[in-house]
Design a protein around this motif. Structure first.
Motif, PDB file in Angstrom:
ATOM      1  N   ARG A   1      -8.359 -30.096 -54.375  1.00  6.61           N
ATOM      2  CA  ARG A   1      -9.687 -30.033 -55.002  1.00  6.61           C
ATOM      3  C   ARG A   1     -10.585 -31.176 -54.533  1.00  6.61           C
ATOM      4  NH1 ARG A   1     -11.337 -32.634 -59.594  1.00  6.61           N
ATOM      5  NH2 ARG A   1      -9.218 -32.844 -60.401  1.00  6.61           N
ATOM      6  N   HIS A   2     -10.041 -32.374 -54.471  1.00  8.25           N
ATOM      7  CA  HIS A   2     -10.861 -33.502 -54.008  1.00  8.25           C
ATOM      8  C   HIS A   2     -11.378 -33.267 -52.591  1.00  8.25           C
ATOM      9  CE1 HIS A   2      -8.592 -35.914 -57.221  1.00  8.25           C
ATOM     10  NE2 HIS A   2      -9.799 -35.654 -57.649  1.00  8.25           N
ATOM     11  N   GLN A   3     -10.552 -32.660 -51.766  1.00  7.92           N
ATOM     12  CA  GLN A   3     -10.977 -32.388 -50.389  1.00  7.92           C
ATOM     13  C   GLN A   3     -12.022 -31.274 -50.341  1.00  7.92           C
ATOM     14  OE1 GLN A   3      -7.987 -32.587 -47.252  1.00  7.92           O
ATOM     15  NE2 GLN A   3      -6.486 -33.207 -48.790  1.00  7.92           N
TER      16      GLN A   3
ATOM     17  N   ALA B   1      -0.686 -25.020 -70.055  1.00  3.18           N
ATOM     18  CA  ALA B   1      -1.804 -25.970 -70.137  1.00  3.18           C
ATOM     19  C   ALA B   1      -1.854 -26.847 -68.891  1.00  3.18           C
ATOM     20  CB  ALA B   1      -1.681 -26.826 -71.393  1.00  3.18           C
ATOM     21  N   GLU B   2      -0.687 -27.257 -68.406  1.00  2.00           N
ATOM     22  CA  GLU B   2      -0.643 -28.106 -67.214  1.00  2.00           C
ATOM     23  C   GLU B   2      -1.160 -27.339 -65.990  1.00  2.00           C
ATOM     24  OE1 GLU B   2       2.503 -30.937 -64.718  1.00  2.00           O
ATOM     25  OE2 GLU B   2       3.116 -28.979 -65.457  1.00  2.00           O
ATOM     26  N   GLN B   3      -0.714 -26.093 -65.841  1.00  2.00           N
ATOM     27  CA  GLN B   3      -1.199 -25.265 -64.718  1.00  2.00           C
ATOM     28  C   GLN B   3      -2.706 -25.056 -64.808  1.00  2.00           C
ATOM     29  OE1 GLN B   3       0.687 -21.542 -63.962  1.00  2.00           O
ATOM     30  NE2 GLN B   3       2.683 -22.429 -63.480  1.00  2.00           N
ATOM     31  N   ALA B   4      -3.180 -24.733 -66.011  1.00  2.00           N
ATOM     32  CA  ALA B   4      -4.618 -24.466 -66.194  1.00  2.00           C
ATOM     33  C   ALA B   4      -5.453 -25.698 -65.869  1.00  2.00           C
ATOM     34  CB  ALA B   4      -4.892 -23.998 -67.621  1.00  2.00           C
ATOM     35  N   ALA B   5      -4.948 -26.861 -66.239  1.00  3.23           N
ATOM     36  CA  ALA B   5      -5.699 -28.106 -66.043  1.00  3.23           C
ATOM     37  C   ALA B   5      -5.894 -28.435 -64.568  1.00  3.23           C
ATOM     38  CB  ALA B   5      -4.991 -29.263 -66.742  1.00  3.23           C
ATOM     39  N   ALA B   6      -5.008 -27.945 -63.692  1.00  4.43           N
ATOM     40  CA  ALA B   6      -5.166 -28.182 -62.254  1.00  4.43           C
ATOM     41  C   ALA B   6      -5.841 -26.995 -61.569  1.00  4.43           C
ATOM     42  CB  ALA B   6      -3.807 -28.456 -61.619  1.00  4.43           C
ATOM     43  N   ALA B   7      -5.420 -25.762 -61.918  1.00  5.03           N
ATOM     44  CA  ALA B   7      -5.916 -24.571 -61.212  1.00  5.03           C
ATOM     45  C   ALA B   7      -7.368 -24.260 -61.582  1.00  5.03           C
ATOM     46  CB  ALA B   7      -5.030 -23.367 -61.511  1.00  5.03           C
ATOM     47  N   GLY B   8      -7.739 -24.484 -62.844  1.00  5.45           N
ATOM     48  CA  GLY B   8      -9.108 -24.186 -63.274  1.00  5.45           C
ATOM     49  C   GLY B   8     -10.136 -25.017 -62.506  1.00  5.45           C
ATOM     50  N   PRO B   9     -10.002 -26.341 -62.503  1.00  2.00           N
ATOM     51  CA  PRO B   9     -10.947 -27.166 -61.743  1.00  2.00           C
ATOM     52  C   PRO B   9     -10.916 -26.892 -60.231  1.00  2.00           C
ATOM     53  CG  PRO B   9      -9.854 -28.480 -63.413  1.00  2.00           C
ATOM     54  CD  PRO B   9      -9.162 -27.139 -63.394  1.00  2.00           C
ATOM     55  N   LEU B  10      -9.746 -26.533 -59.678  1.00  2.09           N
ATOM     56  CA  LEU B  10      -9.694 -26.199 -58.247  1.00  2.09           C
ATOM     57  C   LEU B  10     -10.543 -24.960 -57.974  1.00  2.09           C
ATOM     58  CD1 LEU B  10      -8.695 -26.418 -55.341  1.00  2.09           C
ATOM     59  CD2 LEU B  10      -6.614 -25.188 -56.028  1.00  2.09           C
TER      60      LEU B  10
ATOM     61  N   ALA C   1     -12.973 -23.889 -59.741  1.00  2.00           N
ATOM     62  CA  ALA C   1     -14.374 -24.274 -59.955  1.00  2.00           C
ATOM     63  C   ALA C   1     -14.937 -24.982 -58.718  1.00  2.00           C
ATOM     64  CB  ALA C   1     -14.494 -25.164 -61.184  1.00  2.00           C
ATOM     65  N   SER C   2     -14.117 -25.805 -58.087  1.00  2.00           N
ATOM     66  CA  SER C   2     -14.593 -26.516 -56.888  1.00  2.00           C
ATOM     67  C   SER C   2     -14.828 -25.530 -55.739  1.00  2.00           C
ATOM     68  CB  SER C   2     -13.599 -27.613 -56.475  1.00  2.00           C
ATOM     69  OG  SER C   2     -12.444 -27.072 -55.863  1.00  2.00           O
ATOM     70  N   VAL C   3     -14.011 -24.472 -55.658  1.00  2.00           N
ATOM     71  CA  VAL C   3     -14.210 -23.459 -54.603  1.00  2.00           C
ATOM     72  C   VAL C   3     -15.459 -22.620 -54.884  1.00  2.00           C
ATOM     73  CG1 VAL C   3     -13.183 -21.483 -53.389  1.00  2.00           C
ATOM     74  CG2 VAL C   3     -11.770 -23.455 -53.980  1.00  2.00           C
TER      75      VAL C   3
ATOM     76  N   VAL D   1     -13.504 -11.218 -62.830  1.00  2.00           N
ATOM     77  CA  VAL D   1     -14.636 -11.591 -63.697  1.00  2.00           C
ATOM     78  C   VAL D   1     -14.304 -12.768 -64.615  1.00  2.00           C
ATOM     79  CG1 VAL D   1     -16.252 -10.775 -65.471  1.00  2.00           C
ATOM     80  CG2 VAL D   1     -15.550  -9.236 -63.638  1.00  2.00           C
ATOM     81  N   VAL D   2     -13.084 -12.770 -65.131  1.00  2.00           N
ATOM     82  CA  VAL D   2     -12.735 -13.809 -66.111  1.00  2.00           C
ATOM     83  C   VAL D   2     -11.595 -14.724 -65.646  1.00  2.00           C
ATOM     84  CG1 VAL D   2     -13.487 -12.362 -68.057  1.00  2.00           C
ATOM     85  CG2 VAL D   2     -11.078 -12.304 -67.342  1.00  2.00           C
ATOM     86  N   GLY D   3     -11.071 -14.479 -64.431  1.00  2.00           N
ATOM     87  CA  GLY D   3      -9.855 -15.175 -63.996  1.00  2.00           C
ATOM     88  C   GLY D   3     -10.040 -16.667 -63.738  1.00  2.00           C
ATOM     89  N   LEU D   4      -9.236 -17.453 -64.422  1.00  2.00           N
ATOM     90  CA  LEU D   4      -9.245 -18.914 -64.286  1.00  2.00           C
ATOM     91  C   LEU D   4      -9.011 -19.379 -62.849  1.00  2.00           C
ATOM     92  CD1 LEU D   4      -8.695 -21.662 -66.195  1.00  2.00           C
ATOM     93  CD2 LEU D   4      -6.368 -21.267 -65.381  1.00  2.00           C
TER      94      LEU D   4
END
Lengths: 226, 226
Positions: free
Chosen positions: A59-61, B25-34, B36-38, B95-98
């Motif tokens: 993500r940072h990249q 929760a751990e998976q969501a916390a990393a995959a969601g922001p990734l 979002a960055s894409v 449409v709603v996928g994290l």
């Protein structure tokens, strides 16, 4: 679609940028493969199972690459652009846009007034488990029906769209989209289309019918659909 | 939606992976922001004006990131997964996928059997110049109508979907989606919805009506829509 370079552009979002064919080709040669690489990235983000800490690093990249791209960018959306020769570019379009990683993208072919496109949808287009989202089929068919209306020299914006779902649309399977204009008038066209699997005995997945209406601002604007 | 962990899963694409709430929760916390960055990267690719040679360089880096994510990945699509507590995860949903960067994503709220979501669409959702693609509105409304059917305990797959476009849907503007189930039966629901601008005097952009049908394989499978 072409636009007569001597006629005033009708609307906000339409730009005449005067690019030569060579400049357009150079842009396409870099932007097209970049968008294609981001399509792969989207798929990989859905399907990856690497550890959360590694995802953070990726993500940072990604954020650094976004910042680099944003160092020089236009405001708003791509819109519809016309180069020196008058050729239309809708590179931001969500279905056919060369620069748009959301778009599969569809490469729409014309055979007289019939239009068709082949596509295979990956994991990022999922709705029900293992199947394309019903709304994704609607998205692709809306574009196809609009292209059919334009191919029949009756371009317009979607007025109504009706979809009938006959079978689930499988992911990871060759699909075919087809459409034609059934009736056309000076400001209105009725188009029909369908989405099938691409097999010796195709499965009919979705049927579509739509009414396309030339917006008021474009009437008499001499838009040439070809 | 929850799934009774004692009942056999009905279909290919449904997985019970037994993840604990902490692991999810751990998976969501990393995959969601990734994801979002894409989404930001997709927008930046559409809008960038940096030089072609630089685009090539960005592409090589995107390809390297994709390769890293693919070092460990599942085959096919995300499907529908259930953890230890039976909670449904459709993180690949378009449409709603994290985990899905194509999804805006919609955060769908329930108010009894009415569902609603607020969204703003950027440059990657363009159809006509400066406006959301008609098919994108269809995509979002299909999901909303399906959610309304599920909220009324009559979940199903889209059978028919009819859209009426009343005004162009602007990009870069706060929008609201709403839907409710008008009638429900044991295998069929009729849902209605609309997309408006979010202003003191909202503009009605799109109206939708759909029939949702519980697939044969799911009848009697004791899927609890809540």
């Amino acid at each position: 679609m072409r636009y007569d370079p001597n006629v005033e552009l009708p609307r906000h979002g339409y730009h005449r940028d005067g690019l030569t064919e060579g400049e357009i080709a150079e842009q396409a040669a870099a932007a097209g493969p970049l968008a294609a690489s981001v399509r792969e990235l989207i798929d990989a983000v859905v399907r990856t199972e690497i550890a959360p800490a590694e995802l953070d690093d990726v993500r940072h990249q990604v954020e650094a690459l976004t910042e680099r791209l944003r160092a020089q960018q236009f405001d708003g959306s791509y819109g519809i652009r016309f180069g020196e020769a008058g050729d239309l570019r809708n590179w931001g379009n969500a279905v056919v846009g060369l620069k748009n990683a959301i778009a599969p993208p569809l490469h729409v072919h014309r055979d007289g007034t019939r239009v068709w496109a082949d596509v295979e949808l990956g994991a990022a287009y999922e709705g029900p488990a293992g199947l394309a989202h019903g709304g994704v089929s609607a998205l692709l068919l809306d574009q196809m029906l609009g292209e059919a209306a334009a191919a029949a020299r009756a371009p317009g914006m979607t007025g109504t769209l009706t979809l009938r779902y006959r079978a689930g649309t499988p992911l990871g399977t060759p699909l075919r989209l087809e459409a034609y204009a059934e009736r056309t008038g000076s400001i209105k066209a009725i188009a029909r289309g369908r989405l099938t699997t691409r097999e010796s005995e195709p499965t009919l997945c979705v049927e579509a019918e739509g009414i396309f209406i030339l917006p008021r601002w474009a009437r008499g604007a001499d838009l040439d659909a070809n």
